[in-house]
Motif scaffolding. Structure first.
Motif, PDB file in Angstrom:
ATOM      1  N   ASP A  51      -8.084  -3.934   8.113  1.00 46.09           N
ATOM      2  CA  ASP A  51      -7.545  -5.128   8.768  1.00 46.09           C
ATOM      3  C   ASP A  51      -8.101  -5.189  10.193  1.00 46.09           C
ATOM      4  O   ASP A  51      -7.695  -4.411  11.055  1.00 46.09           O
ATOM      5  CB  ASP A  51      -6.016  -5.043   8.784  1.00 46.09           C
ATOM      6  N   ALA A  54      -5.763  -5.180  13.344  1.00 43.62           N
ATOM      7  CA  ALA A  54      -4.793  -4.110  13.601  1.00 43.62           C
ATOM      8  C   ALA A  54      -4.919  -3.634  15.044  1.00 43.62           C
ATOM      9  O   ALA A  54      -5.998  -3.664  15.626  1.00 43.62           O
ATOM     10  CB  ALA A  54      -5.057  -2.946  12.652  1.00 43.62           C
ATOM     11  N   LEU A  58      -5.581   2.875  11.379  1.00 48.13           N
ATOM     12  CA  LEU A  58      -5.061   2.633  10.037  1.00 48.13           C
ATOM     13  C   LEU A  58      -5.243   3.884   9.175  1.00 48.13           C
ATOM     14  O   LEU A  58      -5.920   4.824   9.573  1.00 48.13           O
ATOM     15  CB  LEU A  58      -5.778   1.455   9.405  1.00 48.13           C
ATOM     16  N   TYR A  59      -4.654   3.833   8.011  1.00 50.73           N
ATOM     17  CA  TYR A  59      -4.731   4.934   7.026  1.00 50.73           C
ATOM     18  C   TYR A  59      -4.324   6.254   7.670  1.00 50.73           C
ATOM     19  O   TYR A  59      -4.960   7.278   7.503  1.00 50.73           O
ATOM     20  CB  TYR A  59      -6.154   5.086   6.474  1.00 50.73           C
TER      21      TYR A  59
END
Lengths: 492, 464
Positions: A51, A54, A58-59
């Motif tokens: 994304d 963001a 992430l992750y």
């Protein structure tokens, strides 16, 4: 998704254990290719699900590890991270396919590359300084043995030089880490190795300058920036093809990645102060390395110097401190990763067939190996920044972003990049063309030389396809990368 | 009272071994029993340390921390004994070797059981005299005897310095215990600290007091070298820690003397190591260099610095003992002289031993994920914490210099072609494999999970 990332990081390491346990050549190759293929697929999933809007990593996975020292197992990806992650996975996947015919100690070869893959993937996703350093330094030993075991004549010298230079840089980095952590301890009362924790500490200027220098030495050796670049030509020339590809395609990116991930956001004021220094070193690298490249007769050395020149462009874009230049620098890391990998594959292919890197031993290849000639040309054009390939987008963005605030530097760097076309075309002419002046014996040899095989074509196609896609659809990729750039430039 | 059990077990065990030897002079039996005694008391000591047993009566003062160190000393001794029995058998040394090791460990254990100078001296002497004997254990070997004698002479000097230091200490403080004392600008006290420091600098082979080290380490039977270059260090540094806590801080700038001795031996050891053609001697110089690292670590007294240096000493002991044990296994082959040329293409002859030695050397360089890297990081943290930038930079330079000679041996083992082409694979027994693996796994394990050891050190070191 977070678990996919962890699986991708450690799958190659598991593979290395399997490989060294069973020591069956056939099994080794299948396991390596399949596992690295899986890692590549996972990296694509992570890339496409990323994304770009963001505001954080992430992750993410955070597990307490050494709590008394505030060390966590903490991984996650941002825009730049996920791009380099995908690049790494792709390069290693192609390396395993390319090296399928390696004869000497195949199990050890694959095991070392699998360990190397884990450390590279880990470096790009670690969000804990201890973990980062572990991966960063962990890559040293496998690479040392790759150069030392499968290299050419002066392999031991090159391996030692590589080791000592990198270790030298790493120790400064380690001292920098220690300094940062102690300062964090002084002002907050607890020891923490978390990246986020340190990102929110406003270091005083004097400390930022010290830290910038300490981190900078560590990263600069890896990039490599002038004047600590001298290990690279040796390491590249002596390393086996697969080693050179990984070195140019992935390991060099660790340095510039370090600048973007650590130096800029953690020491913003010091970064501003050091702009002239970094610019000067970058421009010297661009021009000097390009000049050196032109004067080489060894094609691998030529490509190695071209790498230094391109990495100079990356550091220039990084320290122009504008979003588009940083986008360009990040884009160039990927673009150069792809194009230099392709060029080193080409050099490796030439060595496999003709057992020499010297231009004087080569010539007239294009007429007899047409497929190779086409792919070599495309690789070269991708490298010198022909529109339609990723290199062009990145150079354009870097010059655009730099020109806005530093027009003189941008012009000098732009001139330097023109030299890129000169040395590549010069090399291509000497190696591939000029069939008229060939002696009879060489022509006979060329006629009996096999063109590209399937395990050569797949890596070329995958990598050049990547460069091509990134060249014609830059928006999608720039979008992902600029997620990082926006966050970092937000701190200035 | 339970805190005394580990030592009592070892004392009883040693006497039992002496008696058993009269009846059944078998290396396997004595070796196995020695291993068992040492291992059991080691685990017992660590268990009691974790349960927080202490003992401070008579002249003894056993804290949880000293119990932990005793545990590590005994466990390390156990595995060195485990791996060296077959070496001693092949070299036909005297049977006393096994319990000489136990006596050294016992002496060290007594030394760290007290803060009283007299008890420390008696423990130190028990360990030292046993060490002189252990070095000279090779039958019919002139070099071994010479090494032993040299060690005896220089070791006695350390004892003399210790005695002199103690005398001045008592004179200045009217205490026999190393505890916090208040003395102002007292020359006698300054001399006391200096002499006590010199005594231990000599024992840990720091330059310029290192001259016995290369000869003693090279002349000793190789598995004895594995023992005396590692296990005693843990005890000696524990005493240096004691001195660094109570004695050194009282004198202005004493930390510079410690630091300078550290820097000197770091550079001396690491540079002279390059000139060595014998791997065994090279590792001896490496231990001089490491003594430098540790003294630099102890030169600045803060929680991070001393605790991580102690951690470093312990994991270094595992790595070095492992490396010397690999050397001892190799020495069992005929005509093995530890000359670098013997190591050519070792990887082809015996992949396991070459890989193990290679990994130990990488650990000594300080490459993660091996535990010594955590020690290096810890020393950096400690030095920065005390603003000792100068020492930190010197430490970096020293470490880089050191990397070169370890790589030299690695290059010989992995990248050089063998001298003779004939296939000469070297045999490897199961026991040797297990023994080396234990050391390898520990070095790796403490690198990935340093907290297992580090937390206990951090917790115990400053309480008691």
């Amino acid at each position: 998704m977070a678990s996919l990332l962890n699986i991708a990081i450690f799958l190659p390491l598991v593979g290395a254990f399997v490989v060294s346990l069973f020591r069956n050549e056939w099994l080794t190759k299948v396991v390596s290719i399949v596992l690295s293929g899986v890692v590549f697929v996972i990296s694509l999933i992570l890339l496409f699900n990323f994304d770009p809007n963001a505001h954080q990593f992430l992750y993410r996975t955070t597990v307490p590890w050494i709590s008394s020292l505030g060390i966590n197992y903490d991984v996650g990806l941002d825009g730049l991270g996920v791009s380099l992650f995908t690049l790494t996975a792709l390069i290693f996947f192609t390396v395993f396919i390319w090296a399928i015919k390696v004869k000497e100690k195949p199990n050890l070869f694959y095991a070392l590359f699998l360990i190397l893959e884990t450390t590279c993937l880990g470096t790009f996703s670690a969000l804990d300084l201890f973990l980062f350093y572990l991966f960063w330094e962990g890559m040293l030993v496998p690479m040392y043995f790759i150069i030392g075991f499968w290299g050419h004549d002066r392999k031991v010298y090159a391996a030692n030089k590589f080791f000592i230079y990198t270790f030298f840089g790493s120790l400064f980095l380690l001292l920098g880490l220690a300094t940062m952590i102690v300062y964090g301890y002084f002002i907050s009362g607890h020891i923490s190795f978390e990246y986020d924790f340190h990102k929110h500490i406003a270091y005083p200027l004097w400390l930022q300058i010290i830290l910038f220098v300490l981190f900078g030495i560590g990263f600069a050796v890896k990039v490599p920036m002038w004047p600590v670049h001298t290990w690279l030509p040796d390491a590249h020339v002596e390393a086996p093809t697969a080693g050179s590809v990984v070195l140019a395609g992935v390991l060099l990116k660790m340095g510039t990645f370090g600048f973007v991930r650590y130096s800029l956001p953690l020491f913003p004021q010091a970064s501003k102060i050091f702009i002239p220094v970094m610019f000067l070193l970058s421009v010297i690298a661009i021009i000097y390395a390009a000049m050196m490249a032109i004067s080489q007769t060894n094609i691998k050395k030529l490509i190695a110097y071209s790498s230094i020149s391109h990495m100079g462009m990356v550091t220039l874009g990084t320290f122009a401190l504008s979003i588009s230049a940083l986008n360009g620098a990040s884009y160039m890391m990927i673009a150069h990763g792809l194009s230099s990998a392709a060029l080193f594959y080409a050099a490796g292919f030439i060595y496999d067939r003709f057992h020499s890197y010297e231009m004087s031993d080569l010539g007239g290849i294009a007429k007899y190996l047409p497929n190779f000639a086409i792919l070599f040309m495309i690789s070269g054009l991708a490298s010198i920044g022909l529109p339609g390939f990723s290199g062009f987008v990145s150079e354009f963005l870097i010059l655009l972003g730099t020109f806005k605030y530093f027009p003189i530097w941008a012009i000098v760097a732009g001139v330097g990049m023109v030299l890129g076309a000169a040395y590549f075309l010069y090399m291509y002419k000497n190696v591939m063309l000029e069939s008229a002046s060939l002696p009879e014996s060489k022509i006979q040899k060329l006629q009996h030389t096999m063109d590209l095989e399937i395990h050569h074509i797949i890596p070329f196609v995958l990598i050049l396809f990547g460069a091509f896609i990134m060249g014609i659809m830059p928006y999608n990729f720039v979008n992902i990368i600029s997620q990082t750039s926006k966050i970092i430039m937000g701190s200035f | 009272m339970k805190a005394l059990y580990p030592d009592i077990i070892v004392i009883v065990g040693i006497i039992a071994l002496i008696l058993i030897e009269l009846v059944l002079p078998s290396f396997d039996l004595i070796g196995f029993l020695g291993f068992l005694i040492s291992l059991v008391s080691g685990f017992l000591a660590i268990k009691y340390s974790l349960e927080g047993y202490t003992f401070s009566k008579w002249l003894l003062d056993i804290s949880a921390f000293s119990l932990l160190l005793k545990g590590i000393i005994y466990i390390l001794s156990a595995f060195v004994i485990f791996t060296s029995v077959s070496f001693f058998k092949s070299k036909k040394t005297f049977l006393e070797n096994v319990y000489t090791f136990l006596l050294i460990a016992l002496g060290l254990s007594i030394m760290i059981s007290s803060k009283n100078l007299v008890v420390i001296l008696s423990g130190l002497e028990l360990a030292s005299i046993s060490m002189y004997i252990a070095v000279g254990m090779l039958k019919d070997d002139y070099v071994s005897k010479e090494a032993s004698f040299k060690y005896l002479v220089l070791g006695s000097m350390a004892t003399a310095f210790f005695g002199l230091g103690s005398a001045f200490y008592i004179g200045a403080t009217s205490h026999l215990d190393i505890i916090s004392v208040s003395v102002n600008h007292n020359t006698a006290f300054a001399l006391a600290s200096l002499f006590l420091f010199v005594a231990f600098a000599l024992k840990v082979s720091a330059a310029p007091f290192h001259f016995w080290t290369p000869d003693a380490y090279e002349g000793a039977p190789t598995s004895t070298t594995a023992f005396i270059s590692t296990v005693p260090k843990i005890g000696f540094y524990a005493v240096i820690f004691l001195l660094a806590s109570y004695v050194f801080p009282i004198i202005n700038n004493f930390s510079y003397i410690v630091g300078i001795v550290g820097v000197l031996s770091m550079f001396w050891g690491n540079l002279v190591a390059y000139a060595q053609n014998s791997a065994k001697r090279m590792l001896a110089y490496s231990s001089i260099g490491h003594a430098g690292y540790f003294l630099i670590g102890f030169s600045k007294y803060n929680v991070l610095s001393v605790s991580s240096t102690m951690f470093y000493v312990i994991v270094y002991a595992f790595a070095t003992a492992g490396a010397f044990l690999v050397l001892s296994i190799l020495e069992k082959n005929e005509n093995w002289t530890h000359d670098m040329n013997n190591y050519k293409a070792l990887y082809k002859k015996n992949p396991f031993l070459a890989t193990a030695l290679g990994l130990f050397l990488f650990a000594l360089i300080g490459i993660p994920p091996f535990a010594t890297f955590v020690g290096k990081l810890g020393i950096f943290l400690g030095l920065v914490n005390s603003n000792a930038w100068f020492f930190a930079i010197l430490f970096i330079i020293g470490s880089i210099i050191a990397a070169g000679y370890y790589l030299k041996l690695i290059v010989y083992m992995f990248f050089k072609e063998p001298v003779t082409e004939e296939d000469q694979s070297l045999p490897l027994s199961l026991f040797d494999t297990i023994g080396v693996s234990v050391f390898l796994i520990s070095v790796f394990f403490f690198g990935v999970f340093p907290n297992v050891l580090f937390d206990i050190i951090l917790k115990d070191m400053f309480h008691g």
